[in-house]
Design an enzyme around this catalytic site. Structure first.
Site, PDB file in Angstrom:
ATOM      1  N   GLU A   1     -28.485  67.655 -29.872  1.00 35.28           N
ATOM      2  CA  GLU A   1     -28.895  67.249 -28.510  1.00 35.28           C
ATOM      3  C   GLU A   1     -27.760  66.497 -27.807  1.00 35.28           C
ATOM      4  O   GLU A   1     -27.994  65.560 -27.038  1.00 35.28           O
ATOM      5  CB  GLU A   1     -30.235  66.512 -28.516  1.00 35.28           C
TER       6      GLU A   1
ATOM      7  N   GLU B   1     -24.606  78.206 -28.593  1.00 36.90           N
ATOM      8  CA  GLU B   1     -24.132  79.505 -29.098  1.00 36.90           C
ATOM      9  C   GLU B   1     -22.994  79.259 -30.089  1.00 36.90           C
ATOM     10  O   GLU B   1     -22.438  78.149 -30.129  1.00 36.90           O
ATOM     11  CB  GLU B   1     -23.668  80.379 -27.923  1.00 36.90           C
TER      12      GLU B   1
ATOM     13  N   THR C   1     -33.198  75.127 -34.279  1.00 37.90           N
ATOM     14  CA  THR C   1     -34.193  74.482 -35.143  1.00 37.90           C
ATOM     15  C   THR C   1     -35.498  75.275 -35.058  1.00 37.90           C
ATOM     16  O   THR C   1     -35.989  75.545 -33.964  1.00 37.90           O
ATOM     17  CB  THR C   1     -34.437  73.030 -34.683  1.00 37.90           C
TER      18      THR C   1
HETATM   19  N1  CAA Z   1     -30.367  65.964 -14.836  1.00 33.04           N
HETATM   20  C1  CAA Z   1     -30.397  66.778 -13.736  1.00 33.04           C
HETATM   21  N2  CAA Z   1     -29.368  67.570 -13.372  1.00 33.04           N
HETATM   22  C2  CAA Z   1     -28.267  67.532 -14.136  1.00 33.04           C
HETATM   23  C3  CAA Z   1     -28.163  66.716 -15.277  1.00 33.04           C
HETATM   24  C4  CAA Z   1     -29.276  65.919 -15.620  1.00 33.04           C
HETATM   25  N3  CAA Z   1     -29.244  65.136 -16.709  1.00 33.04           N
HETATM   26  N4  CAA Z   1     -26.952  66.905 -15.844  1.00 33.04           N
HETATM   27  C5  CAA Z   1     -26.298  67.796 -15.071  1.00 33.04           C
HETATM   28  N5  CAA Z   1     -27.108  68.181 -14.047  1.00 33.04           N
HETATM   29  C6  CAA Z   1     -26.786  69.118 -12.976  1.00 33.04           C
HETATM   30  C7  CAA Z   1     -25.610  68.602 -12.133  1.00 33.04           C
HETATM   31  O1  CAA Z   1     -26.055  67.764 -11.095  1.00 33.04           O
HETATM   32  C8  CAA Z   1     -25.030  69.888 -11.600  1.00 33.04           C
HETATM   33  O2  CAA Z   1     -25.848  70.364 -10.536  1.00 33.04           O
HETATM   34  P1  CAA Z   1     -25.211  70.988  -9.206  1.00 33.04           P
HETATM   35  O3  CAA Z   1     -24.544  72.250  -9.632  1.00 33.04           O
HETATM   36  O4  CAA Z   1     -26.398  71.196  -8.323  1.00 33.04           O
HETATM   37  O5  CAA Z   1     -24.236  69.970  -8.709  1.00 33.04           O
HETATM   38  C9  CAA Z   1     -25.215  70.879 -12.750  1.00 33.04           C
HETATM   39  O6  CAA Z   1     -26.295  70.345 -13.548  1.00 33.04           O
HETATM   40  C10 CAA Z   1     -23.971  71.031 -13.605  1.00 33.04           C
HETATM   41  O7  CAA Z   1     -23.678  69.716 -14.124  1.00 33.04           O
HETATM   42  P2  CAA Z   1     -22.232  69.304 -14.644  1.00 33.04           P
HETATM   43  O8  CAA Z   1     -21.200  69.722 -13.625  1.00 33.04           O
HETATM   44  O9  CAA Z   1     -22.283  67.871 -15.038  1.00 33.04           O
HETATM   45  O10 CAA Z   1     -22.069  70.263 -15.917  1.00 33.04           O
HETATM   46  P3  CAA Z   1     -20.965  70.333 -17.041  1.00 33.04           P
HETATM   47  O11 CAA Z   1     -20.650  71.737 -17.313  1.00 33.04           O
HETATM   48  O12 CAA Z   1     -19.823  69.404 -16.709  1.00 33.04           O
HETATM   49  O13 CAA Z   1     -21.739  69.798 -18.370  1.00 33.04           O
HETATM   50  C11 CAA Z   1     -22.539  68.193 -19.955  1.00 33.04           C
HETATM   51  C12 CAA Z   1     -22.259  68.544 -18.475  1.00 33.04           C
HETATM   52  C13 CAA Z   1     -23.186  66.822 -19.879  1.00 33.04           C
HETATM   53  C14 CAA Z   1     -21.273  68.115 -20.773  1.00 33.04           C
HETATM   54  C15 CAA Z   1     -23.513  69.229 -20.555  1.00 33.04           C
HETATM   55  O14 CAA Z   1     -22.890  70.477 -20.733  1.00 33.04           O
HETATM   56  C16 CAA Z   1     -24.120  68.778 -21.878  1.00 33.04           C
HETATM   57  O15 CAA Z   1     -25.048  67.976 -21.901  1.00 33.04           O
HETATM   58  N6  CAA Z   1     -23.627  69.326 -23.018  1.00 33.04           N
HETATM   59  C17 CAA Z   1     -24.263  69.099 -24.311  1.00 33.04           C
HETATM   60  C18 CAA Z   1     -25.299  70.141 -24.572  1.00 33.04           C
HETATM   61  C19 CAA Z   1     -26.325  69.698 -25.579  1.00 33.04           C
HETATM   62  O16 CAA Z   1     -26.776  68.565 -25.578  1.00 33.04           O
HETATM   63  N7  CAA Z   1     -26.739  70.636 -26.411  1.00 33.04           N
HETATM   64  C20 CAA Z   1     -27.771  70.361 -27.363  1.00 33.04           C
HETATM   65  C21 CAA Z   1     -28.484  71.614 -27.731  1.00 33.04           C
HETATM   66  S1  CAA Z   1     -30.189  71.414 -27.998  1.00 33.04           S
HETATM   67  C22 CAA Z   1     -30.410  70.882 -29.569  1.00 33.04           C
HETATM   68  O17 CAA Z   1     -29.521  70.414 -30.225  1.00 33.04           O
HETATM   69  C23 CAA Z   1     -31.841  70.973 -29.995  1.00 33.04           C
HETATM   70  C24 CAA Z   1     -32.085  71.102 -31.451  1.00 33.04           C
HETATM   71  O18 CAA Z   1     -32.241  72.189 -31.976  1.00 33.04           O
HETATM   72  C25 CAA Z   1     -32.262  69.867 -32.252  1.00 33.04           C
END
Ligand code: CAA
Length: 372
Positions: free
Chosen positions: A352, A116, A147
């Protein structure tokens, strides 16, 4: 398949890459051809019109497309990697039958709506809401950097069904183009990958029926994270493809171009640079293949996917920057491809999940793996 796709990419995609960069448009004609060749539903099972190949095969083919044009590979990576994998894993039989064959054939392109305007890295902070109403939900909010925005026919939308529940309050919805209340912003002006059109997407009291929810309420965040584990392997493969194109161009140029009476590749200043570029490229490819191979064997690849994406995207920036340097002044010229590759590579360190987020993910996994 790799050789056939390499031929296709060289003959039909590479020749239009520079024009698409200068005059951006979503490349529907070549995407349809990619659909005919099975490249847009590579990992979907044959029963849904897909090619049914594994992740390792997928990344090998994605690299070929990326080496010809990064924009095509981004569209290919998003539609294969995020919407189709999520629908396959969490979709009802009806959702799978309705969406997957159209996505696999290229009749539909899929888009993934998480980011967002105010939050990208902090994905759990999204404020798009899905409020329950009779028979379904009302979606309200705005997504950014989508995208395929305005071009894709299917949007996987993450929205809060329980706004106070953080990551556990996110649910996923399938929205089709043409739905009342679905609006798109103009294409974003971008540094590179101009044909991978990205826009904002707004949901203005958009009604989605109960049957359009993918998975259970509250599952959307974990669904996003698991699909990004796979998606990041795709971005790593894309980075490898862009870097390969830059290295190939630099190797050829260093052989042709003469200075001080010899081809410039005879100078260590150039050959050491090419050696470093080639070494990082190979390491990036091997990390990418390892992540894909482990995923195919059913392992959780959160750490390995982030390592592959982190290393490959930084390698792509290093290699494309090196290629510009080898080309000298011509590297800065739009008459040669390396300046475009340099611009196209940069976003692989951002989307991503930024490189910083990959380091967060890897750092956390190091402790999780030890049960700490
Ligand atoms: N697999 C399974 N479960 C997962 C996981 C994974 N890889 N990562 C986190 N989880 C689960 C955790 O276990 C947790 O579960 P519970 O509540 O049951 O314990 C829950 O998800 C929350 O996890 P976190 O506490 O780790 O969450 P967070 O708020 O600290 O965020 C983060 C973690 C890694 C920073 C995440 O927010 C993140 O990846 N941010 C980046 C977002 C991103 O990549 N955006 C890209 C957009 S898409 C795009 O770009 C496409 C395009 O158009 C090209």
């Amino acid at each position: 398949m790799q050789l056939a796709v390499r031929d296709f990419a060289r003959n039909e995609i590479a020749p239009i890459a520079a024009t698409l960069d200068r005059e951006p448009r979503f490349p529907w004609e070549t995407l349809r051809r990619m659909g005919d060749l099975g490249l847009l539903g590579l990992m979907s099972p044959e029963e849904y019109g897909g090619a049914g190949i594994d992740t390792l095969g997928y990344v090998v083919l994605l690299e070929e497309i990326a080496a010809a044009d990064a924009s095509h590979s981004t569209i290919m990576s998003v539609t294969n990697g995020l919407p189709q994998q999520l629908i396959l894993r969490y979709g009802t039989p009806e959702q799978r039958t309705r969406c997957l064959p159209k996505l696999a054939s290229g009749e539909w392109i899929g888009a993934f709506c998480l980011t967002e305007p105010h939050c990208g890295s902090d994905a759990a902070a999204i404020t798009t809401r899905a409020d329950r109403v009779e028979g379904g939900y009302l979606l309200r909010g705005t997504k950014a950097w989508i995208t395929g925005g305005g071009e894709a026919q299917l949007y996987l939308v993450m929205a809060k069904t329980e706004p106070d529940a953080g990551a556990r309050g996110v649910s996923c919805f399938l929205v089709e183009k043409g739905a009342e209340g679905l609006h798109f912003g103009p294409p974003e002006g971008k540094l590179g990958q101009h044909a991978a059109i990205a826009t904002s997407v707004t949901f203005d009291d958009l009604f989605v029926p109960e049957e359009a929810r993918l998975g259970d309420e509250g599952q959307g965040f974990v669904m996003s994270m698991t699909s990004l584990d796979g998606g990041r392997i795709g971005i790593a493969a894309q980075a490898v493809g862009i870097a390969r194109a830059a290295l190939d161009a630099a190797i050829a140029y260093a052989d042709d171009r003469e200075a001080f009476g010899q081809p410039i590749r005879e100078f260590q200043g150039v050959s050491f640079k090419l050696a470093d570029m080639a070494t990082r490229l190979d390491a990036a490819r091997l990390l990418t293949w390892r992540a894909a191979w482990l995923k195919d064997r059913g392992y959780r690849v959160t750490k390995e996917a982030s390592m592959a994406k982190l290393f490959a995207s930084e390698a792509a920036s290093f290699v494309t920057d090196g290629a510009v340097q080898v080309f000298g002044g011509y590297g800065y010229s739009t008459d040669f491809p390396v300046e475009r590759l340099f611009r196209d590579a940069r976003v692989t360190e951002l989307y991503e999940g930024t490189s910083e987020i990959q380091r967060v993910v890897i750092g956390r996994q190091l402790y999780r793996e030890q049960g700490r």
